[in-house]
Design a protein around this motif. Sequence first.
Motif, PDB file in Angstrom:
ATOM      1  N   THR A   1     -41.738 -48.262 -38.866  1.00 54.94           N
ATOM      2  CA  THR A   1     -42.310 -47.813 -37.589  1.00 54.94           C
ATOM      3  C   THR A   1     -43.613 -47.070 -37.880  1.00 54.94           C
ATOM      4  OG1 THR A   1     -41.229 -45.669 -37.725  1.00 54.94           O
ATOM      5  CG2 THR A   1     -39.968 -47.455 -36.691  1.00 54.94           C
ATOM      6  N   GLU A   2     -44.364 -46.749 -36.830  1.00 56.53           N
ATOM      7  CA  GLU A   2     -45.617 -46.035 -37.043  1.00 56.53           C
ATOM      8  C   GLU A   2     -45.393 -44.722 -37.786  1.00 56.53           C
ATOM      9  OE1 GLU A   2     -48.770 -46.883 -36.878  1.00 56.53           O
ATOM     10  OE2 GLU A   2     -47.836 -48.825 -36.487  1.00 56.53           O
ATOM     11  N   LEU A   3     -44.338 -43.989 -37.372  1.00 60.06           N
ATOM     12  CA  LEU A   3     -44.098 -42.699 -38.012  1.00 60.06           C
ATOM     13  C   LEU A   3     -43.623 -42.879 -39.465  1.00 60.06           C
ATOM     14  CD1 LEU A   3     -44.270 -39.656 -37.310  1.00 60.06           C
ATOM     15  CD2 LEU A   3     -41.784 -39.722 -36.954  1.00 60.06           C
TER      16      LEU A   3
ATOM     17  N   GLU B   1     -29.411 -42.196 -32.872  1.00 65.28           N
ATOM     18  CA  GLU B   1     -30.472 -43.128 -32.479  1.00 65.28           C
ATOM     19  C   GLU B   1     -31.733 -42.423 -31.977  1.00 65.28           C
ATOM     20  OE1 GLU B   1     -28.047 -45.933 -30.129  1.00 65.28           O
ATOM     21  OE2 GLU B   1     -29.005 -47.458 -31.367  1.00 65.28           O
ATOM     22  N   SER B   2     -31.663 -41.100 -31.896  1.00 68.24           N
ATOM     23  CA  SER B   2     -32.816 -40.418 -31.292  1.00 68.24           C
ATOM     24  C   SER B   2     -33.688 -39.689 -32.309  1.00 68.24           C
ATOM     25  CB  SER B   2     -32.319 -39.430 -30.222  1.00 68.24           C
ATOM     26  OG  SER B   2     -31.452 -38.491 -30.829  1.00 68.24           O
ATOM     27  N   ASP B   3     -33.500 -39.989 -33.582  1.00 66.66           N
ATOM     28  CA  ASP B   3     -34.344 -39.339 -34.600  1.00 66.66           C
ATOM     29  C   ASP B   3     -35.747 -39.950 -34.549  1.00 66.66           C
ATOM     30  OD1 ASP B   3     -33.527 -37.674 -37.424  1.00 66.66           O
ATOM     31  OD2 ASP B   3     -35.488 -38.690 -37.372  1.00 66.66           O
ATOM     32  N   PRO B   4     -36.773 -39.136 -34.635  1.00 67.67           N
ATOM     33  CA  PRO B   4     -38.136 -39.689 -34.601  1.00 67.67           C
ATOM     34  C   PRO B   4     -38.394 -40.699 -35.733  1.00 67.67           C
ATOM     35  CG  PRO B   4     -38.156 -37.321 -35.134  1.00 67.67           C
ATOM     36  CD  PRO B   4     -36.775 -37.649 -34.677  1.00 67.67           C
ATOM     37  N   PHE B   5     -37.677 -40.575 -36.863  1.00 70.44           N
ATOM     38  CA  PHE B   5     -37.874 -41.496 -37.990  1.00 70.44           C
ATOM     39  C   PHE B   5     -37.110 -42.809 -37.808  1.00 70.44           C
ATOM     40  CE2 PHE B   5     -38.885 -37.595 -40.640  1.00 70.44           C
ATOM     41  CZ  PHE B   5     -40.238 -37.888 -40.730  1.00 70.44           C
ATOM     42  N   GLY B   6     -36.390 -42.940 -36.689  1.00 78.07           N
ATOM     43  CA  GLY B   6     -35.589 -44.155 -36.500  1.00 78.07           C
ATOM     44  C   GLY B   6     -34.117 -43.846 -36.644  1.00 78.07           C
TER      45      GLY B   6
ATOM     46  N   ALA C   1     -41.834 -34.479 -39.196  1.00 73.27           N
ATOM     47  CA  ALA C   1     -42.682 -35.560 -38.687  1.00 73.27           C
ATOM     48  C   ALA C   1     -44.141 -35.406 -39.116  1.00 73.27           C
ATOM     49  CB  ALA C   1     -42.586 -35.648 -37.169  1.00 73.27           C
ATOM     50  N   GLN C   2     -44.469 -34.215 -39.644  1.00 72.90           N
ATOM     51  CA  GLN C   2     -45.824 -34.028 -40.178  1.00 72.90           C
ATOM     52  C   GLN C   2     -45.868 -34.312 -41.686  1.00 72.90           C
ATOM     53  OE1 GLN C   2     -44.531 -31.683 -37.772  1.00 72.90           O
ATOM     54  NE2 GLN C   2     -45.633 -33.118 -36.441  1.00 72.90           N
TER      55      GLN C   2
ATOM     56  N   GLY D   1     -24.941 -29.491 -43.240  1.00 72.76           N
ATOM     57  CA  GLY D   1     -23.534 -29.168 -43.037  1.00 72.76           C
ATOM     58  C   GLY D   1     -22.518 -30.162 -43.540  1.00 72.76           C
ATOM     59  N   SER D   2     -22.971 -31.295 -44.085  1.00 76.43           N
ATOM     60  CA  SER D   2     -21.935 -32.213 -44.575  1.00 76.43           C
ATOM     61  C   SER D   2     -22.458 -33.113 -45.682  1.00 76.43           C
ATOM     62  CB  SER D   2     -21.395 -33.065 -43.426  1.00 76.43           C
ATOM     63  OG  SER D   2     -22.410 -33.909 -42.954  1.00 76.43           O
ATOM     64  N   ALA D   3     -21.494 -33.769 -46.344  1.00 75.01           N
ATOM     65  CA  ALA D   3     -21.840 -34.724 -47.382  1.00 75.01           C
ATOM     66  C   ALA D   3     -22.392 -35.988 -46.748  1.00 75.01           C
ATOM     67  CB  ALA D   3     -20.609 -35.051 -48.222  1.00 75.01           C
ATOM     68  N   GLY D   4     -23.055 -36.794 -47.550  1.00 79.77           N
ATOM     69  CA  GLY D   4     -23.631 -38.039 -47.037  1.00 79.77           C
ATOM     70  C   GLY D   4     -25.143 -37.947 -47.075  1.00 79.77           C
ATOM     71  N   ALA D   5     -25.773 -38.940 -47.726  1.00 77.99           N
ATOM     72  CA  ALA D   5     -27.238 -38.910 -47.817  1.00 77.99           C
ATOM     73  C   ALA D   5     -27.839 -39.406 -46.513  1.00 77.99           C
ATOM     74  CB  ALA D   5     -27.705 -39.779 -48.973  1.00 77.99           C
ATOM     75  N   ILE D   6     -28.749 -38.646 -45.976  1.00 79.41           N
ATOM     76  CA  ILE D   6     -29.397 -39.039 -44.722  1.00 79.41           C
ATOM     77  C   ILE D   6     -30.429 -40.129 -44.992  1.00 79.41           C
ATOM     78  CG2 ILE D   6     -31.021 -38.238 -42.952  1.00 79.41           C
ATOM     79  CD1 ILE D   6     -29.475 -35.581 -42.956  1.00 79.41           C
ATOM     80  N   GLY D   7     -30.312 -41.221 -44.207  1.00 83.87           N
ATOM     81  CA  GLY D   7     -31.261 -42.326 -44.367  1.00 83.87           C
ATOM     82  C   GLY D   7     -31.679 -42.870 -43.020  1.00 83.87           C
ATOM     83  N   TYR D   8     -32.904 -43.373 -42.964  1.00 81.61           N
ATOM     84  CA  TYR D   8     -33.447 -43.898 -41.713  1.00 81.61           C
ATOM     85  C   TYR D   8     -33.591 -45.411 -41.838  1.00 81.61           C
ATOM     86  CZ  TYR D   8     -34.628 -38.968 -41.790  1.00 81.61           C
ATOM     87  OH  TYR D   8     -34.542 -37.613 -41.930  1.00 81.61           O
TER      88      TYR D   8
END
Lengths: 608, 608
Positions: free
Chosen positions: B138-140, B184-189, B246-247, B287-294
């Motif tokens: 995406t653009e961001l 679904e509402s994260d700016p990164f997708g 986002a910056q 607050g929890s385990a699990g790698a955050i991915g977009y």
Amino acid sequence: MTYRQTTEFFLYDWLNVESLNQRTRFADHSRETFDSVLDTCEKIARDKFAPFNRIADTEEPWFDGEKVHLPESSHAAARAFQESGMLAAAQDYEIGGMQLPCVVEMAANSFFSKAGIGIGGGGMLTSGNANLLMAHGTELQKQVFARNEFAGRFYGTMCLSEPQAGSSLSDVVTRATPDGSDFESDPFGPRYRLRGNKMWISNGEHELSENIIHLVLAKIPDAEGKLVPGTKGISLFIVPKKLVDAQGQLTGERNDVALAGLNHKLGYRGIPNTLLNFGEGKYPVRGSAGAIGYLVGKAGDGLRCMFHMMNEARIAVGLGAATLGYAGYEASLEYARNRPQGRPMGVGGKDAKQPQVPIIQHADVKRMLLAQKSYCEGAVALELYCARLVDELHTGDEAGAKEAHLLLEMLTPIAKSWPSEWCLEANSLAIQVLGGYGYTRDFPVEQYWRDNRLNMIHEGTHGIQALDLLGRKVVMDGGKGLALLASKMNGTIERAMAVPELAAHGNALAGALKAVGNATKSAWATGNPEEALANATPYLQAFGHTVLAWIWLDVALCARRQPESDLTQGKLAAARYFFHYELPKVPAWLKVVETRDDTCRSMDDAWF
Amino acid sequence: MTYRQTTEFFLYDWLNVESLNQRTRFADHSRETFDSVLDTCEKIARDKFAPFNRIADTEEPWFDGEKVHLPESSHAAARAFQESGMLAAAQDYEIGGMQLPCVVEMAANSFFSKAGIGIGGGGMLTSGNANLLMAHGTELQKQVFARNEFAGRFYGTMCLSEPQAGSSLSDVVTRATPDGSDFESDPFGPRYRLRGNKMWISNGEHELSENIIHLVLAKIPDAEGKLVPGTKGISLFIVPKKLVDAQGQLTGERNDVALAGLNHKLGYRGIPNTLLNFGEGKYPVRGSAGAIGYLVGKAGDGLRCMFHMMNEARIAVGLGAATLGYAGYEASLEYARNRPQGRPMGVGGKDAKQPQVPIIQHADVKRMLLAQKSYCEGAVALELYCARLVDELHTGDEAGAKEAHLLLEMLTPIAKSWPSEWCLEANSLAIQVLGGYGYTRDFPVEQYWRDNRLNMIHEGTHGIQALDLLGRKVVMDGGKGLALLASKMNGTIERAMAVPELAAHGNALAGALKAVGNATKSAWATGNPEEALANATPYLQAFGHTVLAWIWLDVALCARRQPESDLTQGKLAAARYFFHYELPKVPAWLKVVETRDDTCRSMDDAWF
């Protein structure tokens, strides 16, 4: 199949080694005594060598300024090897030997090279050194030096190369000058002082034995103090690291031989490879600088003495390359049987819902394994065939010995070069079978590949073997050697023609043999060695593949005569692989030989 | 010739790269701007990479439990590389790029791989990662991740393999589950949590950059929590080591990505190769385990996105292999010019009274050097040709782009596999030229050989390239790609037929091309992929040699058009070497393909 099963098949079924027991020298032997030697070596190799092969690689020899240190496991392996009696395996009973045929000795020693080629002090060098003395030394030299080497009390080296000379032995400049006016009255033979530097000396310094016996090539200056150019001026000397008396006891005198440095190598790291300074005065002895050395044989006869042992040394190098290849084959076979990945490709593609299969089920993995089997078992067979010829040379009747000599002259360049090239390729395929894992140091295959890369270099490079083959061997005595080898091959071809399954192989080999013969003639058609030899290496490669095809066809005939079993099926498949995938390469190599292609030799330095 | 001279000859004289400047995108460029990029890269490579190549090998990356350490020289090299702007060389001016053609970018980057392939953080991976985001993000995602990668602030990885899957990506089991109800509402997708292990990840952990951006293949479970079998269920995610806003500023949150271990490799040691655990809870985040991915692109579209970059990645691997080969060629050429040993062989033999000559005067040494030249320069030419096609794909007219696409489909398996096999062989020849010295770590050639051995393994093994070529590429669209490639080759052949000196080469290439065509048909004659593909690797080898013969013939035509010089003579000699010594191998490889030889695929496990 295990390596042991394959070795026994070659020894007993193919080479009929038991028949040697009809000869007086081997009369006390039987399949049982041979097997028990194999048992012993296999066990020591498994227990004392294999588990420490990686340690020998990672804990490289190091020099504290006085001593060279090796891992304790290498000392233990060397002790176990000494105690096995294998150093004297081929010697007479009366000097503590086993009177073992060379072919059985080599087969038994191959367990050690397969388990850890850089471990245990390189017994081959010590027994080769002692064998040379048995052939060319005086009674006292044999008694004191050779026998203590066979017993493992002393270890041996061969000191040929020098920094400025490398393979060009005619340029040796180590000087040997008479040691005092009484130099001719030493009980060990004419006594000289040596001064010079020797390079690439394996086991040149270590603590594995009580003493180190260097056999050193040097030149005795003429009356004007000049060295005779060329190889004719070279003599051979015994230079012990520590001087000994006529009873073989150390006199307490350190000879003037000093370690100048250790080479840090790509592989073969368990064996300290040294630069030695002879006679520079670091350890003045009996009041002056100069390493004390005793002449072996006649002055000026050094190279002939040294090369007396070259055939066996080169067979041993080839067998080492073959077993390194085989070790990689074993490791990759085990991996392929246990690693699940991917699925078979069917007409409808792959079914991702099915479980993954062991990778040995993929055709390309089978290809890589079968290629390794074909290269490495073929190479082992070739080396054992050559070792069997050595036995014929030593214990056969006159005609047999003569024939064996001629065949060995022809086959030695191949026995040295072929496994060093193709079993290295096998090691690369073993890495490929393991994929990323094969590229890590967690698996042994990368070490085998590094270790094996040495074998195209030492004991005469590939290029030197090629010049020996095309420049000397195939043309000597009007081509008698080539004719004899061809007649042997034709015998095998004839027998193959009678077996429907093998007739096509027979035809293919006949074609390759003819092509090699024609290329030999074309290469020499102008009589100009520069033109003939410009493509000696491709010739060596073509010749080698032809010889291996012959070996495989002969092995296949033997397998075909036996009741069908996994072993015989495997041998037939490996032979088929060689004929279908490898032998067709021969014309590609020969093309430039036949045409005396000058692309390379006419290349101008400035164009590179 | 220097590498620079040869590269310029290929770029300007052979590929006529200056003509690209007529296109809008490259309108501001000229030979001068291209040369100044080459100058910069050559200089940085010489000053910051080459002197530290051995250090990158001996001082392997190590992990202190928190950080991975690299030698300071590698940090300095990475900084110099970043500052050169090469990470964004091909990008638009507006995002800080140079709008450099791919072919010039690749040529410029090749100075780095030649000087130290394991140094400097592997820029290719970072720009490849960012390029992928430019195409599918995406653009961001572009703004925050790709642009910071092009600037060198963040480095990138590609996380495909897993311990249980290796090359079999359909068996990926890393799971991605929605991260909360607002995922679904994260700016990164769309935001997911990833859990799984990734293996063989280059640059997976280091301190060379402020952040590491992992591109990770994972599966989103279906409604019942099951993973979809096969490659269709695979999606692609951006998983930053440290979370950013986002910056593009670090938020101070460490993502749940942990280094599980470093691989200890045979070569390429400057690049930390890692096993990464995603989401095992070592670094709980928010607050929890699990790698955050977009999510990147659409769910289920991950492999297509990833493979979008594969052609360029594979060309880069091939060029790396080529330059490693070239580095060995340079080192062995220098040695051969300076090492005196032996004497020329004349009709009367050798004259030991003459001084020794530099070994470059021996025909067999010339052969080994010319083989290296032929392999490595040919490989560089092939890779630059492919890179030029990438430019055509991106900036050519519609017909040109379509043709370039099809040619790249055909040539990529060769561009990846051929240099990895034959420039490795070149590295082995470089060792052989140096003899014993080449086997020591005092000279660079053994390291090049070890480094290069990776290239047949990563980015799709040799076997996988072979299946891609024979299983997909030559049959796709009814053989359209093969027909197009053949028409290109025929064009070269026709032009060669008009030049007496090159006509024989033209005939030979026509023969090889015909043989490849026939073998392709025979392989598929039964329509059974199991039969067709059993000998895909020998097919790949034959195809590769045919392609390289074509490249050499085309290069020779170009050399022939120029005034005679050392450079043109060298190119013509290298082409001649390839045609006389290499191309004749093609029939040997094709024989088993034509006959759908089943020796390997019918091999029974028990027979090994």
